[in-house]
Motif scaffolding. Structure first.
Motif, PDB file in Angstrom:
ATOM      1  N   THR A 259     -14.390  -4.591   6.996  1.00 36.14           N
ATOM      2  CA  THR A 259     -14.457  -3.864   5.733  1.00 36.14           C
ATOM      3  C   THR A 259     -13.211  -3.005   5.575  1.00 36.14           C
ATOM      4  OG1 THR A 259     -16.867  -3.790   5.995  1.00 36.14           O
ATOM      5  CG2 THR A 259     -15.901  -2.410   4.279  1.00 36.14           C
ATOM      6  N   TRP A 260     -12.583  -3.125   4.404  1.00 42.08           N
ATOM      7  CA  TRP A 260     -11.329  -2.437   4.113  1.00 42.08           C
ATOM      8  C   TRP A 260     -11.563  -1.236   3.204  1.00 42.08           C
ATOM      9  CZ3 TRP A 260      -6.260  -3.881   5.565  1.00 42.08           C
ATOM     10  CH2 TRP A 260      -6.186  -5.034   6.348  1.00 42.08           C
ATOM     11  N   TRP A 261     -10.718  -0.236   3.394  1.00 43.23           N
ATOM     12  CA  TRP A 261     -10.700   0.906   2.484  1.00 43.23           C
ATOM     13  C   TRP A 261      -9.262   1.388   2.353  1.00 43.23           C
ATOM     14  CZ3 TRP A 261      -9.032   5.788   4.138  1.00 43.23           C
ATOM     15  CH2 TRP A 261      -8.880   5.933   5.520  1.00 43.23           C
ATOM     16  N   ASN A 262      -8.978   2.077   1.269  1.00 40.64           N
ATOM     17  CA  ASN A 262      -7.685   2.718   1.032  1.00 40.64           C
ATOM     18  C   ASN A 262      -7.926   4.187   0.723  1.00 40.64           C
ATOM     19  OD1 ASN A 262      -5.593   0.135  -0.576  1.00 40.64           O
ATOM     20  ND2 ASN A 262      -6.255   0.409   1.525  1.00 40.64           N
ATOM     21  N   PRO A 263      -6.937   5.039   0.932  1.00 44.49           N
ATOM     22  CA  PRO A 263      -7.123   6.476   0.647  1.00 44.49           C
ATOM     23  C   PRO A 263      -7.045   6.798  -0.839  1.00 44.49           C
ATOM     24  CG  PRO A 263      -4.918   6.096   1.485  1.00 44.49           C
ATOM     25  CD  PRO A 263      -5.642   4.776   1.589  1.00 44.49           C
TER      26      PRO A 263
ATOM     27  N   ALA B 208      -4.365  -3.738  -3.802  1.00 43.41           N
ATOM     28  CA  ALA B 208      -4.283  -3.416  -5.226  1.00 43.41           C
ATOM     29  C   ALA B 208      -5.650  -3.139  -5.828  1.00 43.41           C
ATOM     30  CB  ALA B 208      -3.594  -4.554  -5.976  1.00 43.41           C
ATOM     31  N   VAL B 209      -6.663  -3.899  -5.439  1.00 44.17           N
ATOM     32  CA  VAL B 209      -7.969  -3.741  -6.068  1.00 44.17           C
ATOM     33  C   VAL B 209      -8.662  -2.456  -5.616  1.00 44.17           C
ATOM     34  CG1 VAL B 209      -9.395  -4.925  -4.345  1.00 44.17           C
ATOM     35  CG2 VAL B 209      -9.976  -5.106  -6.781  1.00 44.17           C
ATOM     36  N   LEU B 210      -8.196  -1.857  -4.515  1.00 46.45           N
ATOM     37  CA  LEU B 210      -8.776  -0.603  -4.032  1.00 46.45           C
ATOM     38  C   LEU B 210      -7.948   0.606  -4.446  1.00 46.45           C
ATOM     39  CD1 LEU B 210      -9.910  -1.509  -0.391  1.00 46.45           C
ATOM     40  CD2 LEU B 210     -11.212  -1.656  -2.522  1.00 46.45           C
ATOM     41  N   ARG B 211      -6.644   0.539  -4.261  1.00 45.84           N
ATOM     42  CA  ARG B 211      -5.826   1.734  -4.497  1.00 45.84           C
ATOM     43  C   ARG B 211      -5.798   2.129  -5.969  1.00 45.84           C
ATOM     44  NH1 ARG B 211      -1.198  -1.889  -3.776  1.00 45.84           N
ATOM     45  NH2 ARG B 211      -0.184  -2.157  -5.811  1.00 45.84           N
ATOM     46  N   ASN B 212      -6.052   1.185  -6.879  1.00 45.76           N
ATOM     47  CA  ASN B 212      -6.047   1.494  -8.306  1.00 45.76           C
ATOM     48  C   ASN B 212      -7.392   2.009  -8.802  1.00 45.76           C
ATOM     49  OD1 ASN B 212      -3.363   0.741  -8.653  1.00 45.76           O
ATOM     50  ND2 ASN B 212      -3.889  -1.410  -8.964  1.00 45.76           N
ATOM     51  N   SER B 213      -8.374   2.084  -7.918  1.00 49.82           N
ATOM     52  CA  SER B 213      -9.687   2.587  -8.309  1.00 49.82           C
ATOM     53  C   SER B 213      -9.722   4.102  -8.132  1.00 49.82           C
ATOM     54  CB  SER B 213     -10.780   1.935  -7.458  1.00 49.82           C
ATOM     55  OG  SER B 213     -12.041   2.442  -7.800  1.00 49.82           O
ATOM     56  N   ARG B 214     -10.426   4.786  -9.034  1.00 50.07           N
ATOM     57  CA  ARG B 214     -10.505   6.248  -8.978  1.00 50.07           C
ATOM     58  C   ARG B 214     -11.798   6.746  -8.354  1.00 50.07           C
ATOM     59  NH1 ARG B 214      -7.651   8.969 -14.194  1.00 50.07           N
ATOM     60  NH2 ARG B 214      -5.755   7.718 -14.194  1.00 50.07           N
ATOM     61  N   ILE B 215     -12.591   5.840  -7.831  1.00 56.72           N
ATOM     62  CA  ILE B 215     -13.883   6.200  -7.253  1.00 56.72           C
ATOM     63  C   ILE B 215     -13.948   5.640  -5.838  1.00 56.72           C
ATOM     64  CG2 ILE B 215     -15.018   6.277  -9.506  1.00 56.72           C
ATOM     65  CD1 ILE B 215     -16.065   3.480  -8.996  1.00 56.72           C
ATOM     66  N   PRO B 216     -14.935   6.046  -5.022  1.00 55.20           N
ATOM     67  CA  PRO B 216     -15.052   5.456  -3.684  1.00 55.20           C
ATOM     68  C   PRO B 216     -15.112   3.936  -3.769  1.00 55.20           C
ATOM     69  CG  PRO B 216     -16.498   7.357  -3.878  1.00 55.20           C
ATOM     70  CD  PRO B 216     -15.944   7.103  -5.252  1.00 55.20           C
ATOM     71  N   ALA B 217     -14.224   3.270  -3.045  1.00 56.22           N
ATOM     72  CA  ALA B 217     -14.087   1.819  -3.169  1.00 56.22           C
ATOM     73  C   ALA B 217     -13.900   1.202  -1.793  1.00 56.22           C
ATOM     74  CB  ALA B 217     -12.900   1.471  -4.076  1.00 56.22           C
ATOM     75  N   ALA B 218     -14.409  -0.020  -1.633  1.00 55.97           N
ATOM     76  CA  ALA B 218     -14.269  -0.745  -0.369  1.00 55.97           C
ATOM     77  C   ALA B 218     -14.213  -2.235  -0.668  1.00 55.97           C
ATOM     78  CB  ALA B 218     -15.430  -0.427   0.572  1.00 55.97           C
ATOM     79  N   LEU B 219     -13.705  -2.984   0.303  1.00 55.44           N
ATOM     80  CA  LEU B 219     -13.635  -4.446   0.209  1.00 55.44           C
ATOM     81  C   LEU B 219     -14.206  -5.011   1.498  1.00 55.44           C
ATOM     82  CD1 LEU B 219     -10.681  -6.613  -1.048  1.00 55.44           C
ATOM     83  CD2 LEU B 219     -11.734  -7.119   1.162  1.00 55.44           C
ATOM     84  N   VAL B 220     -15.225  -5.858   1.389  1.00 54.86           N
ATOM     85  CA  VAL B 220     -15.867  -6.417   2.573  1.00 54.86           C
ATOM     86  C   VAL B 220     -15.557  -7.905   2.679  1.00 54.86           C
ATOM     87  CG1 VAL B 220     -18.062  -6.821   1.361  1.00 54.86           C
ATOM     88  CG2 VAL B 220     -18.031  -6.655   3.861  1.00 54.86           C
ATOM     89  N   GLU B 221     -15.095  -8.308   3.863  1.00 59.50           N
ATOM     90  CA  GLU B 221     -14.873  -9.720   4.193  1.00 59.50           C
ATOM     91  C   GLU B 221     -16.106 -10.186   4.959  1.00 59.50           C
ATOM     92  OE1 GLU B 221     -12.290 -11.478   3.301  1.00 59.50           O
ATOM     93  OE2 GLU B 221     -10.471 -10.244   3.219  1.00 59.50           O
ATOM     94  N   ILE B 222     -16.855 -11.137   4.405  1.00 59.65           N
ATOM     95  CA  ILE B 222     -18.175 -11.466   4.950  1.00 59.65           C
ATOM     96  C   ILE B 222     -18.140 -12.600   5.966  1.00 59.65           C
ATOM     97  CG2 ILE B 222     -19.314 -10.615   2.884  1.00 59.65           C
ATOM     98  CD1 ILE B 222     -19.697 -13.525   2.006  1.00 59.65           C
ATOM     99  N   GLY B 223     -16.979 -13.114   6.304  1.00 57.81           N
ATOM    100  CA  GLY B 223     -16.865 -14.174   7.297  1.00 57.81           C
ATOM    101  C   GLY B 223     -15.562 -14.927   7.112  1.00 57.81           C
TER     102      GLY B 223
END
Length: 583
Positions: free
Chosen positions: A483-487, A521-536
């Protein structure tokens, strides 16, 4: 009617306790009769604001009018106010500088504006149809009789034109002028600049046919929907003094099979012990044997004779649980033999593929979120709304994503739809960035920006769902969930941790942990808590089979939904509101 109430008109009311806003009508523009089209803007694109001109300036509380399917929204522009316009898949976003944006959330403003959200320097006009750079909307500036500037926005499913020539400089698409558009087809490469903004798996080109390791073999007559039996007994009558020979080992890419040939009547019990599996066999005798460096999945094995039999320890080096990392099946004897075969497969990618029970296919209810609507002290009131989250199924349309045992765009949409249904049943307003096989924009950079932009004011969480991949030469190195996150927000890492924890808990998948080493890009441009999950990993011979299994996808969706619920209940959200104890 707009629920955000500006102090400018509230203070002018004869009755200070009046709770309704004045009737909203189109402004009386110079040389314009009611109902006529607005003239092209004569003002230049917004200029830099000065402290003197913007002190106390506010932006918001627009006037609206409708004509059939078209909706017109008009904002007053204080001197020196800056703004940019960003058409997205879900509406038009305005980023405002030089003025305070009045916080507000509204009911529909008209047939073509289904919701108004404002706050934190941003205004979003949600439309029931997607906007492009030129379709679905028009924007212009004009000067009213008082000499003040106004911004005029018009929306309609058949409108075209986009921004007027004077405003095209403030239309924001997140596409650098020097970067060519990138349209992803099945075999299109990703340019190096864009690759740095994507999860690592997204930059892996589709592998040549036959270059990936073959799928792992199944156990004979094994039913993946049933957990491996932790105890059993070989058929036939026990034989005094029967010997257990050394294990037989079969090696496959990403999976190792160990077979114990059990004499008739021998009983066994399987005990996962962290990074090893102990097989306690009774009714046999055996010498103290051992083997080393067997395979990547089985580091060593050892026989330890006991009073009633032998303990066989199979050391894996990767975590085992009662339902993941291994599977076992007792296979009847071959013709001409009396020995039953206890076949045990080992792979860190082996997950829980058993079906969820009916009572497990639900997420506990999430209470509504209390919000304050209105800005004037006497006009503010509390209302209860369903917490809103955005679920982003990665890729779509001409962009297939990772290709291997499955195609990423299909699996991410499948899982996202399951997550949406679970959350809506629990009282969450779950919105998808796409609900069919399509991209949001043919340019990849713009597509990612449009997805992130759907995390509008009032949205609590943003989660993007992806499938990982490795190039063929490294295919065996990639498996499990990460699971990915950006600051981009102080709580994004906490949100990512909740997603990782819950998905791993429900699926038994190998935990690759939290990642933050790329600016996605899909996380850092968000203004709310955001994450990206790789499911396999679609490139792995075992993990790829997980991604084709309906029970595994059910478990992934449940884990994601439970992680989102826990975030909402504990205040790991944009609003920070704690809705209750997570269960």
């Amino acid at each position: 009617m707009l629920c955000g109430v500006a102090g400018s008109w509230a203070e002018a009311q004869t009755d200070p306790f009046q709770r309704t806003a004045p009737a909203q009508v189109a402004p009386n523009l110079r040389n314009t009769s009611p109902g006529a089209s607005y003239p092209a803007a004569t003002a230049k694109a917004p200029v830099a604001s000065s402290p003197a001109s913007t002190a106390g300036a506010i932006f918001g509380n627009p006037r609206t009018s409708s004509d059939g399917s078209q909706t017109r929204v008009v904002f007053d522009l204080a001197p020196g106010v800056n703004y940019t316009l960003a058409p997205t898949f879900g509406g038009l976003r305005l980023d405002v500088q030089g003025a305070r944006v009045l916080p507000a959330v509204s009911a529909p403003l008209g047939a073509s504006v289904s919701e108004y959200r404002a706050g934190g320097g941003q205004v979003t006009l949600v439309t029931p149809f997607p906007l492009s750079l030129t379709d679905g909307w028009r924007a212009s500036e004009a000067t009213v009789a008082s000499g003040a500037r106004v911004l005029i926005l018009e929306f309609g499913p058949t409108l075209s034109g986009g921004a007027s020539p004077a405003l095209r400089a403030v239309v924001h698409t997140s596409v650098p002028a020097s970067t060519p558009a990138v349209t992803l087809a099945l075999t299109a490469p990703v340019n190096s600049t864009l690759a740095d903004q994507l999860p690592p798996g997204d930059a892996v080109p589709p592998p040549p046919r036959g270059s990936l390791p073959p799928p792992a073999p199944a156990l004979p007559d094994h039913d993946t929907e049933k957990p491996s039996a932790l105890a059993g007994q070989a058929q036939g009558a026990a034989q005094a003094g029967a010997l257990l020979g050394a294990p037989r080992v079969g090696k496959n890419p990403g999976l190792t099979r160990v077979v114990l040939d059990l004499p008739p009547g021998a009983a066994y019990r399987l005990v996962p012990t962290g990074v090893a599996l102990r097989v306690e066999v009774t009714g046999v005798s055996a010498a103290a044997l051992a083997g080393q460096n067997i395979s990547p999945e089985v580091r060593a094995w050892r026989y330890e004779p006991t009073a009633g039999g032998v303990n066989v320890t199979l050391l894996t080096g990767t975590p085992l649980t009662g339902r993941s990392g291994w599977r076992a099946q007792l296979v009847p004897p071959l013709e001409g033999s009396d020995r039953s075969r206890l076949a045990i497969d080992f792979s860190p990618a082996l997950a829980d593929l058993t079906p969820l029970k009916p009572g497990e296919r639900v997420v506990a209810a999430v209470p509504p979120l209390q919000t304050m609507r209105g800005t004037a002290l006497l006009a503010s009131f509390a209302t209860m709304v369903q917490p809103r989250v955005v679920i982003d199924p990665g890729h779509g349309g001409r962009d297939p994503g990772a290709v291997g045992s499955i195609t990423e765009k299909q699996v991410t949409l499948d899982v996202a739809l399951r997550v949406r249904d679970l959350l809506r049943a629990a009282g969450v307003d779950a919105v998808l960035t796409r609900d069919s096989d399509r991209e949001l924009h043919p340019d990849k950079t713009t597509d990612l920006s449009m997805r992130a932009a759907m995390g509008t004011p009032g949205t609590q969480l943003f989660l993007s769902i992806h499938v990982n991949s490795m190039p063929p030469q490294n295919a065996l190195r990639g498996y499990g969930v990460e699971t990915w996150w950006n600051p981009n927000h102080p709580l994004s890492s906490n949100f990512a941790a909740l997603i990782e924890k819950n998905v791993v808990s429900v699926t038994g998948a190998f935990p690759q942990g939290l990642k933050s080493g790329r600016s996605l890009a899909v996380l850092r441009n968000s203004r709310i808590p955001a994450a990206l999950v790789e499911i396999g990993y679609t490139s792995h011979p075992v993990d790829g089979l997980n991604l084709k299994d309906n029970n595994y996808l059910d478990r992934v969706a449940l884990g994601i939904a439970q992680g989102i619920r826990e975030a909402l209940m504990t205040g790991t959200t944009a609003s920070g509101a704690v809705l209750g104890a997570a269960k």
